[in-house]
Scaffold this motif. Structure first.
Motif, PDB file in Angstrom:
ATOM      1  N   TYR A 144      18.186  12.378   3.811  1.00 40.38           N
ATOM      2  CA  TYR A 144      18.119  11.310   2.808  1.00 40.38           C
ATOM      3  C   TYR A 144      19.499  10.665   2.641  1.00 40.38           C
ATOM      4  O   TYR A 144      20.492  11.351   2.403  1.00 40.38           O
ATOM      5  N   THR A 145      19.572   9.332   2.770  1.00 45.08           N
ATOM      6  CA  THR A 145      20.843   8.613   2.659  1.00 45.08           C
ATOM      7  C   THR A 145      20.668   7.337   1.834  1.00 45.08           C
ATOM      8  O   THR A 145      19.578   7.022   1.370  1.00 45.08           O
ATOM      9  N   LEU A 146      21.757   6.587   1.726  1.00 46.99           N
ATOM     10  CA  LEU A 146      21.716   5.303   1.017  1.00 46.99           C
ATOM     11  C   LEU A 146      20.752   4.318   1.676  1.00 46.99           C
ATOM     12  O   LEU A 146      20.248   3.402   1.010  1.00 46.99           O
ATOM     13  N   ALA A 147      20.478   4.505   2.963  1.00 47.38           N
ATOM     14  CA  ALA A 147      19.528   3.616   3.644  1.00 47.38           C
ATOM     15  C   ALA A 147      18.142   3.737   3.028  1.00 47.38           C
ATOM     16  O   ALA A 147      17.418   2.739   2.879  1.00 47.38           O
ATOM     17  N   ASP A 148      17.768   4.957   2.661  1.00 44.39           N
ATOM     18  CA  ASP A 148      16.464   5.157   2.021  1.00 44.39           C
ATOM     19  C   ASP A 148      16.411   4.471   0.661  1.00 44.39           C
ATOM     20  O   ASP A 148      15.389   3.896   0.286  1.00 44.39           O
ATOM     21  N   CYS A 149      17.520   4.508  -0.058  1.00 44.44           N
ATOM     22  CA  CYS A 149      17.575   3.853  -1.374  1.00 44.44           C
ATOM     23  C   CYS A 149      17.453   2.339  -1.231  1.00 44.44           C
ATOM     24  O   CYS A 149      16.747   1.683  -2.011  1.00 44.44           O
ATOM     25  N   ALA A 150      18.142   1.780  -0.233  1.00 43.32           N
ATOM     26  CA  ALA A 150      18.099   0.330  -0.027  1.00 43.32           C
ATOM     27  C   ALA A 150      16.691  -0.129   0.336  1.00 43.32           C
ATOM     28  O   ALA A 150      16.172  -1.106  -0.216  1.00 43.32           O
ATOM     29  N   TRP A 151      16.054   0.577   1.259  1.00 44.79           N
ATOM     30  CA  TRP A 151      14.693   0.204   1.653  1.00 44.79           C
ATOM     31  C   TRP A 151      13.697   0.474   0.525  1.00 44.79           C
ATOM     32  O   TRP A 151      12.726  -0.276   0.348  1.00 44.79           O
ATOM     33  N   ALA A 152      13.917   1.532  -0.248  1.00 44.06           N
ATOM     34  CA  ALA A 152      13.002   1.842  -1.359  1.00 44.06           C
ATOM     35  C   ALA A 152      13.013   0.722  -2.395  1.00 44.06           C
ATOM     36  O   ALA A 152      11.981   0.409  -2.999  1.00 44.06           O
ATOM     37  N   GLY A 153      14.188   0.112  -2.606  1.00 45.19           N
ATOM     38  CA  GLY A 153      14.262  -1.018  -3.522  1.00 45.19           C
ATOM     39  C   GLY A 153      13.365  -2.160  -3.078  1.00 45.19           C
ATOM     40  O   GLY A 153      12.681  -2.801  -3.888  1.00 45.19           O
ATOM     41  N   VAL A 154      13.347  -2.407  -1.762  1.00 48.38           N
ATOM     42  CA  VAL A 154      12.483  -3.454  -1.195  1.00 48.38           C
ATOM     43  C   VAL A 154      11.016  -3.113  -1.438  1.00 48.38           C
ATOM     44  O   VAL A 154      10.225  -3.952  -1.903  1.00 48.38           O
ATOM     45  N   CYS A 155      10.638  -1.881  -1.109  1.00 46.92           N
ATOM     46  CA  CYS A 155       9.238  -1.481  -1.224  1.00 46.92           C
ATOM     47  C   CYS A 155       8.758  -1.434  -2.673  1.00 46.92           C
ATOM     48  O   CYS A 155       7.617  -1.790  -2.969  1.00 46.92           O
ATOM     49  N   GLN A 156       9.639  -1.008  -3.569  1.00 46.76           N
ATOM     50  CA  GLN A 156       9.256  -0.953  -4.982  1.00 46.76           C
ATOM     51  C   GLN A 156       8.987  -2.345  -5.536  1.00 46.76           C
ATOM     52  O   GLN A 156       7.992  -2.572  -6.229  1.00 46.76           O
ATOM     53  N   VAL A 157       9.860  -3.285  -5.218  1.00 38.67           N
ATOM     54  CA  VAL A 157       9.668  -4.655  -5.693  1.00 38.67           C
ATOM     55  C   VAL A 157       8.421  -5.268  -5.061  1.00 38.67           C
ATOM     56  O   VAL A 157       7.671  -6.009  -5.716  1.00 38.67           O
ATOM     57  N   ALA A 158       8.164  -4.952  -3.799  1.00 41.22           N
ATOM     58  CA  ALA A 158       6.942  -5.442  -3.146  1.00 41.22           C
ATOM     59  C   ALA A 158       5.712  -4.932  -3.888  1.00 41.22           C
ATOM     60  O   ALA A 158       4.765  -5.687  -4.141  1.00 41.22           O
ATOM     61  N   HIS A 159       5.713  -3.672  -4.251  1.00 40.67           N
ATOM     62  CA  HIS A 159       4.606  -3.098  -5.034  1.00 40.67           C
ATOM     63  C   HIS A 159       4.466  -3.827  -6.362  1.00 40.67           C
ATOM     64  O   HIS A 159       3.355  -4.195  -6.765  1.00 40.67           O
ATOM     65  N   ASN A 160       5.573  -4.038  -7.044  1.00 39.55           N
ATOM     66  CA  ASN A 160       5.531  -4.688  -8.357  1.00 39.55           C
ATOM     67  C   ASN A 160       5.033  -6.126  -8.277  1.00 39.55           C
ATOM     68  O   ASN A 160       4.469  -6.643  -9.240  1.00 39.55           O
TER      69      ASN A 160
END
Length: 216
Positions: A144-160
């Motif tokens: 788990y790295t900062l890359a996962d956090c960056a991509w998770a931000g994208v996916c979370q906003v897409a869900h929202n």
């Protein structure tokens, strides 16, 4: 009572609940056990007050006493370094380069544009299906790295935004995002870091919830 060690000051985050970069920083804060006072900002124009901290209007902004950082990479890196537990920056130089590459891809995704979102998640799907060297694990760079956090931000906003199918329709991305959602705090605090990101209700209300890990 405090749950864990208390940082000297609570940092201030200025951003938007609909911004993937803001959400990525929120996730890092949850991962590293860092408390944040959160401020939702709507005006980033040339005459806005926010320009006193970010002259070019680049967000999000992270303020820790007199230290001000702005932009996705700077804010994530600062929270990672100030927080508790192991670093979210990969130690291996070759893999670390891949991590920065993936952060750049996530950073340049326009979630509001379907074509940009689709093209970006296609890149993530391909990355998750092509391990580098002897990497092992469920995440973008194995561990788990900062890359996962960056991509998770994208996916979370897409869900929202009602675009969850862009995530769920890609098998590897969907499996990875499920792993992110259940990933325990790197700081070992009793908190689900994923729950620190903005929900659809937050986005609809235009608010960002504060993060309180080390204070009651």
């Amino acid at each position: 009572m405090p749950i864990g060690d208390h940082l000297r000051d609570v940092q201030d985050l200025y951003g938007s609940p609909s911004c993937p970069h803001t959400n990525a920083v929120l996730l890092v804060a949850g991962e590293k056990g860092v408390d944040l006072n959160c401020h939702a900002e709507t005006d980033w124009g040339p005459s806005s007050s926010i320009r006193a901290m970010s002259p070019l209007g680049i967000g999000p902004i992270l303020k820790d006493r007199d230290c001000i950082n702005y932009g996705l990479v700077a804010c994530m890196s600062y929270v990672d370094d100030k927080g508790f537990g192991p670093s979210l920056v990969h130690r291996n130089g070759v893999t670390r380069a891949r991590m920065w590459r993936e952060i750049t891809c996530a950073q340049n995704c326009d979630v509001t544009d379907d074509a940009s979102l689709s093209a970006s998640l296609d890149i993530l799907e391909e990355t998750l299906g092509s391990p580098l060297g002897n990497m092992r694990g469920d995440f973008v760079c194995g561990q788990y790295t900062l890359a996962d956090c960056a991509w998770a931000g994208v996916c979370q906003v897409a869900h929202n935004m009602g675009k969850a199918d862009a995530v769920t329709s890609r098998a590897k991305v969907n499996s990875w995002f499920s792993s992110v959602q259940s990933h325990p705090s790197t700081s070992k605090e009793s908190i689900n870091p994923y729950g620190c990101m903005s929900t659809k209700a937050d986005a609809d209300a235009g608010t960002i919830r504060e993060i309180r890990v080390n204070t009651a």
